[in-house]
Design a protein around this motif. Structure first.
Motif, PDB file in Angstrom:
ATOM      1  N   HIS A  20       0.925  -1.184  -0.003  1.00 52.08           N
ATOM      2  CA  HIS A  20       0.098   0.054   0.029  1.00 52.08           C
ATOM      3  C   HIS A  20       0.635   1.197  -0.096  1.00 52.08           C
ATOM      4  CE1 HIS A  20      -3.312  -2.533   0.597  1.00 52.08           C
ATOM      5  NE2 HIS A  20      -2.650  -2.953   1.643  1.00 52.08           N
ATOM      6  N   ARG A  21       2.178   1.079  -0.275  1.00 52.00           N
ATOM      7  CA  ARG A  21       2.865   2.343  -0.420  1.00 52.00           C
ATOM      8  C   ARG A  21       2.580   3.374  -1.414  1.00 52.00           C
ATOM      9  NH1 ARG A  21       8.789   2.665  -3.411  1.00 52.00           N
ATOM     10  NH2 ARG A  21       9.183   4.958  -2.542  1.00 52.00           N
ATOM     11  N   THR A  22       2.657   4.558  -1.194  1.00 52.06           N
ATOM     12  CA  THR A  22       2.468   5.737  -2.104  1.00 52.06           C
ATOM     13  C   THR A  22       3.804   6.247  -2.358  1.00 52.06           C
ATOM     14  OG1 THR A  22       1.740   7.147  -0.451  1.00 52.06           O
ATOM     15  CG2 THR A  22      -0.055   5.965  -1.280  1.00 52.06           C
ATOM     16  N   SER A  23       3.879   7.629  -2.415  1.00 53.20           N
ATOM     17  CA  SER A  23       4.857   8.074  -3.049  1.00 53.20           C
ATOM     18  C   SER A  23       6.084   8.544  -2.104  1.00 53.20           C
ATOM     19  CB  SER A  23       4.606   9.518  -3.641  1.00 53.20           C
ATOM     20  OG  SER A  23       3.734  10.386  -2.956  1.00 53.20           O
ATOM     21  N   GLN A  24       5.918   8.105  -0.488  1.00 58.28           N
ATOM     22  CA  GLN A  24       6.955   8.230   0.211  1.00 58.28           C
ATOM     23  C   GLN A  24       8.321   7.903  -0.273  1.00 58.28           C
ATOM     24  OE1 GLN A  24       4.097   6.206   1.141  1.00 58.28           O
ATOM     25  NE2 GLN A  24       3.547   6.879   3.159  1.00 58.28           N
ATOM     26  N   PRO A  25       9.313   8.923  -0.205  1.00 61.61           N
ATOM     27  CA  PRO A  25      10.723   8.341  -0.577  1.00 61.61           C
ATOM     28  C   PRO A  25      11.077   7.199   0.280  1.00 61.61           C
ATOM     29  CG  PRO A  25      10.552  10.879   0.087  1.00 61.61           C
ATOM     30  CD  PRO A  25       9.265  10.286   0.402  1.00 61.61           C
ATOM     31  N   MET A  26      11.789   6.380  -0.309  1.00 61.24           N
ATOM     32  CA  MET A  26      12.261   4.989   0.238  1.00 61.24           C
ATOM     33  C   MET A  26      13.686   4.794  -0.266  1.00 61.24           C
ATOM     34  SD  MET A  26      10.280   1.512   0.466  1.00 61.24           S
ATOM     35  CE  MET A  26      10.900  -0.016   1.106  1.00 61.24           C
ATOM     36  N   MET A  27      14.352   4.235   0.546  1.00 59.50           N
ATOM     37  CA  MET A  27      15.675   3.798   0.550  1.00 59.50           C
ATOM     38  C   MET A  27      15.869   2.281   0.741  1.00 59.50           C
ATOM     39  SD  MET A  27      19.820   5.005   0.852  1.00 59.50           S
ATOM     40  CE  MET A  27      19.695   5.259   2.505  1.00 59.50           C
ATOM     41  N   ILE A  28      16.333   1.428   0.293  1.00 58.83           N
ATOM     42  CA  ILE A  28      16.372  -0.093   0.559  1.00 58.83           C
ATOM     43  C   ILE A  28      17.944  -0.362   0.369  1.00 58.83           C
ATOM     44  CG2 ILE A  28      15.684  -2.335   0.452  1.00 58.83           C
ATOM     45  CD1 ILE A  28      13.268  -1.226  -0.857  1.00 58.83           C
ATOM     46  N   GLU A  56      10.937  -4.539  -6.387  1.00 57.79           N
ATOM     47  CA  GLU A  56      11.096  -4.047  -7.743  1.00 57.79           C
ATOM     48  C   GLU A  56       9.749  -3.377  -8.306  1.00 57.79           C
ATOM     49  OE1 GLU A  56      13.235  -6.749 -10.205  1.00 57.79           O
ATOM     50  OE2 GLU A  56      15.096  -6.385  -9.033  1.00 57.79           O
ATOM     51  N   ALA A  57       8.657  -3.871  -8.004  1.00 56.03           N
ATOM     52  CA  ALA A  57       7.419  -3.319  -8.463  1.00 56.03           C
ATOM     53  C   ALA A  57       7.145  -2.042  -7.746  1.00 56.03           C
ATOM     54  CB  ALA A  57       6.236  -4.616  -8.207  1.00 56.03           C
ATOM     55  N   SER A  58       7.465  -1.992  -6.452  1.00 57.69           N
ATOM     56  CA  SER A  58       7.157  -0.544  -5.736  1.00 57.69           C
ATOM     57  C   SER A  58       8.363   0.451  -6.152  1.00 57.69           C
ATOM     58  CB  SER A  58       7.388  -0.872  -4.204  1.00 57.69           C
ATOM     59  OG  SER A  58       7.173   0.230  -3.656  1.00 57.69           O
ATOM     60  N   LEU A  59       9.470   0.140  -6.113  1.00 59.20           N
ATOM     61  CA  LEU A  59      10.464   1.169  -7.069  1.00 59.20           C
ATOM     62  C   LEU A  59      10.127   1.399  -8.325  1.00 59.20           C
ATOM     63  CD1 LEU A  59      13.655  -0.360  -5.789  1.00 59.20           C
ATOM     64  CD2 LEU A  59      12.771   1.339  -4.685  1.00 59.20           C
ATOM     65  N   LYS A  60       9.661   0.590  -9.312  1.00 57.24           N
ATOM     66  CA  LYS A  60       9.078   0.935 -10.473  1.00 57.24           C
ATOM     67  C   LYS A  60       8.024   1.868 -10.569  1.00 57.24           C
ATOM     68  CE  LYS A  60       7.935  -1.258 -14.898  1.00 57.24           C
ATOM     69  NZ  LYS A  60       7.675  -2.330 -15.965  1.00 57.24           N
ATOM     70  N   GLN A  61       7.090   1.699  -9.540  1.00 54.95           N
ATOM     71  CA  GLN A  61       5.828   2.693  -9.585  1.00 54.95           C
ATOM     72  C   GLN A  61       6.116   3.791  -8.822  1.00 54.95           C
ATOM     73  OE1 GLN A  61       2.423   0.623  -8.073  1.00 54.95           O
ATOM     74  NE2 GLN A  61       1.069   2.245  -8.326  1.00 54.95           N
ATOM     75  N   HIS A  62       6.780   3.874  -7.636  1.00 52.67           N
ATOM     76  CA  HIS A  62       6.953   4.768  -6.752  1.00 52.67           C
ATOM     77  C   HIS A  62       8.238   5.444  -6.612  1.00 52.67           C
ATOM     78  CE1 HIS A  62       2.934   4.036  -5.429  1.00 52.67           C
ATOM     79  NE2 HIS A  62       3.246   2.888  -5.028  1.00 52.67           N
ATOM     80  N   VAL A 128      29.576   0.784  -2.438  1.00 46.66           N
ATOM     81  CA  VAL A 128      28.113   0.909  -2.698  1.00 46.66           C
ATOM     82  C   VAL A 128      27.664   0.924  -4.214  1.00 46.66           C
ATOM     83  CG1 VAL A 128      26.041   2.016  -1.935  1.00 46.66           C
ATOM     84  CG2 VAL A 128      27.728   1.995  -0.567  1.00 46.66           C
ATOM     85  N   LYS A 129      27.168   0.106  -4.501  1.00 49.00           N
ATOM     86  CA  LYS A 129      26.359   0.240  -5.941  1.00 49.00           C
ATOM     87  C   LYS A 129      24.995   0.987  -5.630  1.00 49.00           C
ATOM     88  CE  LYS A 129      24.123  -2.601  -9.478  1.00 49.00           C
ATOM     89  NZ  LYS A 129      23.661  -3.721 -10.036  1.00 49.00           N
ATOM     90  N   MET A 130      24.740   1.920  -6.368  1.00 50.31           N
ATOM     91  CA  MET A 130      23.658   2.633  -6.174  1.00 50.31           C
ATOM     92  C   MET A 130      22.681   2.628  -7.325  1.00 50.31           C
ATOM     93  SD  MET A 130      22.378   5.314  -3.328  1.00 50.31           S
ATOM     94  CE  MET A 130      24.042   5.547  -2.739  1.00 50.31           C
ATOM     95  N   GLU A 131      21.400   2.285  -7.173  1.00 50.40           N
ATOM     96  CA  GLU A 131      20.386   2.368  -7.992  1.00 50.40           C
ATOM     97  C   GLU A 131      19.239   3.342  -7.954  1.00 50.40           C
ATOM     98  OE1 GLU A 131      20.460  -2.354  -9.325  1.00 50.40           O
ATOM     99  OE2 GLU A 131      18.630  -1.297  -8.335  1.00 50.40           O
ATOM    100  N   ARG A 132      19.063   4.438  -8.513  1.00 54.51           N
ATOM    101  CA  ARG A 132      18.018   5.507  -8.439  1.00 54.51           C
ATOM    102  C   ARG A 132      16.702   5.089  -9.472  1.00 54.51           C
ATOM    103  NH1 ARG A 132      19.915   9.446  -5.015  1.00 54.51           N
ATOM    104  NH2 ARG A 132      22.079   9.612  -4.854  1.00 54.51           N
ATOM    105  N   TRP A 133      15.799   4.866  -8.526  1.00 50.60           N
ATOM    106  CA  TRP A 133      14.338   4.520  -9.754  1.00 50.60           C
ATOM    107  C   TRP A 133      13.648   5.761  -9.554  1.00 50.60           C
ATOM    108  CZ3 TRP A 133      12.856  -0.814 -10.887  1.00 50.60           C
ATOM    109  CH2 TRP A 133      13.992  -1.719 -10.724  1.00 50.60           C
ATOM    110  N   PRO A 134      13.328   6.445 -10.647  1.00 48.35           N
ATOM    111  CA  PRO A 134      12.608   7.700 -10.746  1.00 48.35           C
ATOM    112  C   PRO A 134      11.055   7.497 -10.486  1.00 48.35           C
ATOM    113  CG  PRO A 134      13.000   6.920 -12.844  1.00 48.35           C
ATOM    114  CD  PRO A 134      13.577   5.827 -12.070  1.00 48.35           C
TER     115      PRO A 134
END
Length: 136
Positions: A20-28, A56-62, A128-134
């Protein structure tokens, strides 16, 4: 939960917490071996696969940040790596305990400064390998 303004997950399963995540910023932040595909078996493998797909679904969407820290294992994100100089007894990776403390603090503080205070940035570390998902 609308009270959550920003979140960091340190190598933990989300256990459907992103449903139920929305647009709150998140780092994993994940242990380094999570970046390397390997065969998943048993209950733990099923949970890893389910969680990876949900993340991955959450990062892709939000959107959000996913980071892999080389040389770490799951318990490096606790204080376990500081307990014993005998690394094999701590179930941690080869990265030095003080170094993972520095990296973890830097990532978390940088992320919260950026997302809550609107100042600073998430630092870059060679481990650190960092991935930023827009997001969408």
């Amino acid at each position: 939960d609308p009270r959550i303004k920003s979140a960091v997950n340190l190598d933990g399963w989300t256990l459907q917490g992103l449903d139920h995540r929305t647009s709150q910023p998140m780092m994993i932040v994940y242990e380094g071996s999570a970046a390397i595909p390997h065969p998943e078996t048993g209950v733990e493998g099923a949970l890893n696969t389910t969680d990876k797909n949900a993340v991955e679904a959450s990062l892709k969407q939000h959107g959000g940040i996913r980071a892999f820290v080389a040389g770490t294992q799951h318990l490096d994100f606790t204080d376990q790596s500081l307990f014993s100089p005998f690394r094999s007894l701590t179930f941690t990776g080869p990265i030095a305990g003080q170094r993972i403390r520095e990296i973890t603090r830097g990532l978390v503080l940088g992320f919260f400064d950026q997302t809550l205070r609107r100042t600073g940035r998430v630092p870059i570390y060679p481990e650190v390998k960092m991935e930023r998902w827009p997001g969408q």
